[in-house]
Design a protein around this motif. Structure first.
Motif, mmCIF file in Angstrom:
data_model
loop_
_atom_site.group_PDB
_atom_site.id
_atom_site.type_symbol
_atom_site.label_atom_id
_atom_site.label_comp_id
_atom_site.label_asym_id
_atom_site.label_seq_id
_atom_site.Cartn_x
_atom_site.Cartn_y
_atom_site.Cartn_z
ATOM 1 N N GLY A 123 28.860 5.889 1.035
ATOM 2 C CA GLY A 123 30.076 5.875 0.172
ATOM 3 C C GLY A 123 30.276 7.345 -0.327
ATOM 4 N N LYS A 124 29.880 8.039 -1.658
ATOM 5 C CA LYS A 124 29.870 9.189 -1.950
ATOM 6 C C LYS A 124 28.620 9.737 -1.969
ATOM 7 C CE LYS A 124 34.627 9.238 -3.916
ATOM 8 N NZ LYS A 124 35.267 9.733 -5.141
ATOM 9 N N ASN A 125 27.456 9.093 -1.803
ATOM 10 C CA ASN A 125 26.241 9.320 -1.906
ATOM 11 C C ASN A 125 25.295 9.853 -0.650
ATOM 12 O OD1 ASN A 125 26.466 8.484 -4.735
ATOM 13 N ND2 ASN A 125 26.274 6.593 -3.971
ATOM 14 N N PHE A 126 24.830 10.797 -0.735
ATOM 15 C CA PHE A 126 23.925 11.493 0.368
ATOM 16 C C PHE A 126 22.876 11.066 0.310
ATOM 17 C CE2 PHE A 126 27.312 14.726 0.265
ATOM 18 C CZ PHE A 126 27.769 14.882 1.654
ATOM 19 N N LEU A 127 22.261 10.389 1.265
ATOM 20 C CA LEU A 127 20.861 9.640 1.175
ATOM 21 C C LEU A 127 20.125 10.071 2.095
ATOM 22 C CD1 LEU A 127 22.045 5.848 1.539
ATOM 23 C CD2 LEU A 127 21.729 7.338 -0.531
ATOM 24 N N ARG A 128 18.640 10.166 1.589
ATOM 25 C CA ARG A 128 17.362 10.516 2.366
ATOM 26 C C ARG A 128 16.642 9.315 2.408
ATOM 27 N NH1 ARG A 128 11.990 12.536 2.004
ATOM 28 N NH2 ARG A 128 11.652 14.459 3.646
ATOM 29 N N ASP A 129 16.452 8.593 3.682
ATOM 30 C CA ASP A 129 15.952 7.525 3.916
ATOM 31 C C ASP A 129 14.719 7.834 4.924
ATOM 32 O OD1 ASP A 129 17.440 5.918 2.615
ATOM 33 O OD2 ASP A 129 18.821 5.322 4.178
ATOM 34 N N LEU A 130 13.856 7.278 4.860
ATOM 35 C CA LEU A 130 12.310 7.565 5.618
ATOM 36 C C LEU A 130 12.405 6.403 6.836
ATOM 37 C CD1 LEU A 130 9.470 8.530 2.870
ATOM 38 C CD2 LEU A 130 10.923 10.079 4.775
ATOM 39 N N SER A 169 36.648 12.779 4.230
ATOM 40 C CA SER A 169 36.501 11.390 4.606
ATOM 41 C C SER A 169 37.681 10.648 4.045
ATOM 42 C CB SER A 169 35.048 10.994 3.758
ATOM 43 O OG SER A 169 35.697 11.024 2.128
ATOM 44 N N LYS A 170 38.579 10.963 3.267
ATOM 45 C CA LYS A 170 39.731 10.436 3.019
ATOM 46 C C LYS A 170 40.688 10.374 4.219
ATOM 47 C CE LYS A 170 39.063 11.314 -1.977
ATOM 48 N NZ LYS A 170 39.563 12.112 -3.029
ATOM 49 N N ARG A 171 40.545 11.558 5.045
ATOM 50 C CA ARG A 171 41.583 11.776 6.196
ATOM 51 C C ARG A 171 41.168 11.044 7.382
ATOM 52 N NH1 ARG A 171 40.889 17.011 4.075
ATOM 53 N NH2 ARG A 171 40.017 17.616 6.053
ATOM 54 N N SER A 172 39.799 11.041 7.920
ATOM 55 C CA SER A 172 39.428 10.708 9.063
ATOM 56 C C SER A 172 38.189 10.019 9.057
ATOM 57 C CB SER A 172 39.359 11.507 10.081
ATOM 58 O OG SER A 172 38.652 12.823 9.778
ATOM 59 N N PRO A 173 38.176 8.750 8.404
ATOM 60 C CA PRO A 173 36.997 8.306 7.936
ATOM 61 C C PRO A 173 35.997 7.431 9.152
ATOM 62 C CG PRO A 173 38.444 7.068 7.114
ATOM 63 C CD PRO A 173 39.232 8.011 7.755
ATOM 64 N N PRO A 233 28.653 13.602 8.395
ATOM 65 C CA PRO A 233 29.516 12.728 7.485
ATOM 66 C C PRO A 233 30.804 12.380 8.125
ATOM 67 C CG PRO A 233 28.187 14.291 6.220
ATOM 68 C CD PRO A 233 28.151 14.724 7.655
ATOM 69 N N PRO A 234 31.540 11.294 7.526
ATOM 70 C CA PRO A 234 32.947 11.147 8.055
ATOM 71 C C PRO A 234 34.039 12.347 7.616
ATOM 72 C CG PRO A 234 32.140 9.364 6.675
ATOM 73 C CD PRO A 234 31.184 10.473 6.742
ATOM 74 N N GLU A 238 30.012 22.278 1.356
ATOM 75 C CA GLU A 238 29.902 21.572 2.646
ATOM 76 C C GLU A 238 30.220 20.153 2.172
ATOM 77 O OE1 GLU A 238 27.309 21.513 5.429
ATOM 78 O OE2 GLU A 238 27.375 23.655 6.091
ATOM 79 N N ARG A 239 29.572 19.586 0.980
ATOM 80 C CA ARG A 239 29.655 18.393 0.433
ATOM 81 C C ARG A 239 30.926 18.160 -0.028
ATOM 82 N NH1 ARG A 239 24.559 16.269 -1.825
ATOM 83 N NH2 ARG A 239 22.748 17.493 -0.884
ATOM 84 N N ALA A 240 31.931 19.356 -0.495
ATOM 85 C CA ALA A 240 33.150 19.060 -1.305
ATOM 86 C C ALA A 240 34.019 18.728 0.187
ATOM 87 C CB ALA A 240 33.592 20.081 -1.945
ATOM 88 N N ALA A 241 33.917 19.392 1.379
ATOM 89 C CA ALA A 241 34.728 19.330 2.339
ATOM 90 C C ALA A 241 34.437 18.039 3.030
ATOM 91 C CB ALA A 241 34.297 20.364 3.439
#
Length: 252
Positions: free
Chosen positions: A244-251, A23-27, A163-164, A15-18
């Motif tokens: 960007g390329k980082n998956f974030l977990r905010d509170l 994200s480069k194709r339809s951001p 994600p995009p 999933e992350r790779a996809a």
């Protein structure tokens, strides 16, 4: 749950790779407001939750087990409720909405979760009576069965933005409520969007074929129930998103 697939990658890694490739194709596709509802029957981590398998013909997450939920419709924010969102829940949504936040959009998220639960699981959440009158066909069953939606028992457990790069993107808010919020159960569900409906413990649910975000939210809920069994409205909840390329977990 980390399922290793034939190519040696886990579902999470795939999933992350996809996501990063897509994200480069339809951001630039903006995410749409959506909501999901976890219904709990019982107390604490031993409670059972309702899940169903998405129809194999769906373009978005076909064949995977999920909670009832979906996109907010334009009319949802206008639907009357006999009891509104808890003020803390409403404020948390309002303060974190993307672009043009409004109280109407905040309550629409809760109402969309109730509508989708009716459509996908045949469960009408609310209370009997109250003179509810539908002005939209999607809510007609509530009028016919004398059920008025109520929002005050909804609690937030997570938020996640797709994600995009995906064919569909949602800004999804995950609500939880108790099974005693169910006012009526239909013998036949209005749609076949969800199949194989089951009430399962969280541990049992984690053994199913699930989207990565569903696994994450289930584990978050399990932890939350240990630390906060009454699901206090003021408790912080995780917000998952890609920057960007980082998956974030905010509170929030």
């Amino acid at each position: 749950m980390s399922e290793t697939l034939r190519n040696g990658m886990s579902r999470d890694e795939m999933e992350r790779a996809a996501v990063l490739d897509g994200s480069k194709r339809s951001p630039n596709m903006p995410p749409k407001d959506a909501s999901t509802l976890i219904i709990m029957d019982g107390e604490g981590t031993n409670a059972k939750i309702l899940m169903g398998r998405r129809h194999a013909g769906h373009k978005f997450m076909p064949g995977l087990f999920v909670f009832p939920g979906g996109r907010v419709d334009s009319y949802d924010g206008s639907v009357p409720a006999s009891r509104e969102l808890h003020p803390v829940v409403e404020e948390k949504i309002f303060a974190n909405l993307r672009a043009k936040p409004s109280r109407r959009r905040a309550r629409a998220l809760g109402l969309a979760a109730i509508r989708e639960t009716y459509e996908e699981a045949g469960l009408l959440l609310g209370e009997k009576g109250g003179g509810f009158s539908a002005k939209h066909p999607d809510w007609q069953a509530f009028s016919d069965l004398g059920v008025t939606p109520t929002l005050d028992s909804l609690r937030l457990v997570a938020r996640a933005i797709t994600p995009p790069g995906r064919t569909r993107r949602f800004d999804a808010w995950f609500f939880v409520t108790r099974a005693d919020h169910i006012a009526h159960r239909l013998e036949q569900r209005p749609t076949d969007e969800l199949q194989d409906l089951h009430w399962l413990t969280i541990d049992s649910a984690l053994e199913l074929e699930l989207p990565v975000i569903t696994v994450t939210v289930l584990k978050d809920l399990q932890t939350r129930l240990r630390d906060d069994p009454t699901l206090e409205p003021s408790s912080q909840m995780p917000f998952y998103h890609l920057k960007g390329k980082n998956f974030l977990r905010d509170l929030i």
